[in-house]
Scaffold this active site. Structure first.
Site, PDB file in Angstrom:
ATOM      1  N   GLN A  56      -7.233  -3.395  -3.433  1.00 50.01           N
ATOM      2  CA  GLN A  56      -8.021  -2.273  -2.925  1.00 50.01           C
ATOM      3  C   GLN A  56      -7.155  -1.056  -2.624  1.00 50.01           C
ATOM      4  O   GLN A  56      -7.629   0.078  -2.634  1.00 50.01           O
ATOM      5  CB  GLN A  56      -8.787  -2.739  -1.665  1.00 50.01           C
ATOM      6  CG  GLN A  56      -9.395  -1.659  -0.808  1.00 50.01           C
ATOM      7  CD  GLN A  56      -8.607  -1.444   0.474  1.00 50.01           C
ATOM      8  OE1 GLN A  56      -7.499  -1.951   0.636  1.00 50.01           O
ATOM      9  NE2 GLN A  56      -9.192  -0.692   1.388  1.00 50.01           N
TER      10      GLN A  56
ATOM     11  N   GLY B 167       0.795  -1.220   0.000  1.00 45.57           N
ATOM     12  CA  GLY B 167       0.000   0.000   0.000  1.00 45.57           C
ATOM     13  C   GLY B 167       0.828   1.270   0.000  1.00 45.57           C
ATOM     14  O   GLY B 167       0.500   2.237  -0.702  1.00 45.57           O
TER      15      GLY B 167
ATOM     16  N   CYS C 131      -3.472  -5.432   8.389  1.00 50.70           N
ATOM     17  CA  CYS C 131      -4.659  -4.866   7.748  1.00 50.70           C
ATOM     18  C   CYS C 131      -5.779  -5.889   7.637  1.00 50.70           C
ATOM     19  O   CYS C 131      -6.957  -5.527   7.616  1.00 50.70           O
ATOM     20  CB  CYS C 131      -4.294  -4.353   6.350  1.00 50.70           C
ATOM     21  SG  CYS C 131      -3.101  -3.013   6.341  1.00 50.70           S
TER      22      CYS C 131
ATOM     23  N   ASP D 237      10.542  -7.318  -1.466  1.00 52.10           N
ATOM     24  CA  ASP D 237       9.254  -7.814  -0.981  1.00 52.10           C
ATOM     25  C   ASP D 237       9.199  -9.308  -1.262  1.00 52.10           C
ATOM     26  O   ASP D 237       9.527  -9.746  -2.366  1.00 52.10           O
ATOM     27  CB  ASP D 237       8.085  -7.105  -1.673  1.00 52.10           C
ATOM     28  CG  ASP D 237       6.766  -7.266  -0.920  1.00 52.10           C
ATOM     29  OD1 ASP D 237       6.363  -8.417  -0.683  1.00 52.10           O
ATOM     30  OD2 ASP D 237       6.158  -6.241  -0.569  1.00 52.10           O
TER      31      ASP D 237
ATOM     32  N   ASN E 167       5.645  -4.557   9.338  1.00 56.88           N
ATOM     33  CA  ASN E 167       5.879  -5.203  10.637  1.00 56.88           C
ATOM     34  C   ASN E 167       7.026  -4.528  11.376  1.00 56.88           C
ATOM     35  O   ASN E 167       7.989  -4.052  10.764  1.00 56.88           O
ATOM     36  CB  ASN E 167       6.137  -6.706  10.475  1.00 56.88           C
ATOM     37  CG  ASN E 167       7.456  -7.006   9.815  1.00 56.88           C
ATOM     38  OD1 ASN E 167       8.481  -7.116  10.479  1.00 56.88           O
ATOM     39  ND2 ASN E 167       7.453  -7.114   8.480  1.00 56.88           N
TER      40      ASN E 167
ATOM     41  N   CYS F 147      16.822   8.529  15.617  1.00 59.18           N
ATOM     42  CA  CYS F 147      16.595   7.385  14.748  1.00 59.18           C
ATOM     43  C   CYS F 147      15.209   6.803  15.067  1.00 59.18           C
ATOM     44  O   CYS F 147      14.539   7.251  16.010  1.00 59.18           O
ATOM     45  CB  CYS F 147      17.685   6.319  14.915  1.00 59.18           C
ATOM     46  SG  CYS F 147      17.570   5.310  16.428  1.00 59.18           S
TER      47      CYS F 147
END
Length: 248
Positions: free
Chosen positions: A69, A38, A186, A59, A128, A170
């Site tokens: 969506q 997203g 989500c 990823d 995460n 940081c």
């Protein structure tokens, strides 16, 4: 730049803060984006359109119907594909002149320092806390600017952590690893799709500003958005003098 590039990036070049020199710097820059979901979707698309010469995408997931969506870099034809491959296909269509490198796996503490070392800036678009902490540690080690974003429900937040600037905090200064940090995906809490676009676009903007050293960045500030009321809040983030990460 050649005539074609001068025309492609002409609206950037018209901005005195960027000009030809700034656009050439963008074309020579490398940005590491961790997460092609997203947040990563709009960030990557605007960075590609802006002419960032080298984009590295990390990823380990595949595109799922529920992603569409909000993860606008993917479409129906991408379902089942690796997100990195799907993202590369979209970015190549947007700007075939840039280089896109894909890392189709969830990066760990061993890989991250090597990847971060190659980048001029790092975008944290993951979902995460454990990975965010590892990204921060690698950015601290190599003193690379970290542009961090997060969204859930109708809420979003974004900040910049750039330790090349004196007194800058940081990510760990804001969110200590020993604190209670529980990731709520989500799939459980839901997310309002436009807020991912808003925060991801802010990350792209802050990345470009940081690369060019223009304007006032979010370094040392946390920007918070409540999309239900469309209220923005800005909170100062102070350096923790006892931070075990950036005080090493």
């Amino acid at each position: 730049m050649n005539d074609h590039q001068l025309l492609r990036y002409s609206r950037h070049i018209l901005l005195p803060q960027i000009d030809i020199e700034g656009q050439e710097k963008l074309c020579q820059s490398s940005v590491l984006v961790i997460g092609a979901g997203g947040l990563g979707s709009p960030a990557l698309m605007y960075l590609a359109a802006s002419g960032i010469g080298n984009l590295m995408i990390c990823d380990g997931d595949q595109v799922d119907l529920t992603n569409l969506q909000r993860q606008i870099i993917h479409d129906n034809q991408s379902i089942g594909l690796a997100k990195t491959l799907s993202a590369k296909q979209t970015l190549t269509k947007i700007n075939p002149e840039i280089n896109v490198t894909t890392i189709q796996e969830k990066v760990d503490a061993t890989q991250l320092p090597h990847l971060v070392a190659k980048a001029d800036a790092v975008i944290d678009a993951c979902d995460n806390f454990a990975t965010r902490s590892l990204i921060n540690q690698a950015c601290v080690i190599h003193k690379k600017p970290l542009i961090s974003g997060a969204v859930v429900r109708f809420e979003g937040q974004v900040s910049v952590f750039d330790l090349s600037q004196p007194g800058a905090p940081c990510y760990h200064c804001l969110y200590p690893m020993e604190g209670e940090q529980e990731d709520m995906p989500c799939a459980i809490l839901g997310v309002f799709s436009p807020i991912a676009g808003i925060i991801g676009c802010v990350q792209a903007a802050e990345t470009i500003k940081t690369l060019l050293n223009i304007g006032e960045s979010l370094n040392g500030r946390l920007l918070l958005l409540d999309a239900l009321t469309m209220n923005w809040r800005s909170a100062k983030v102070n350096k923790d003098p006892r931070c075990p990460v950036c005080q090493m």
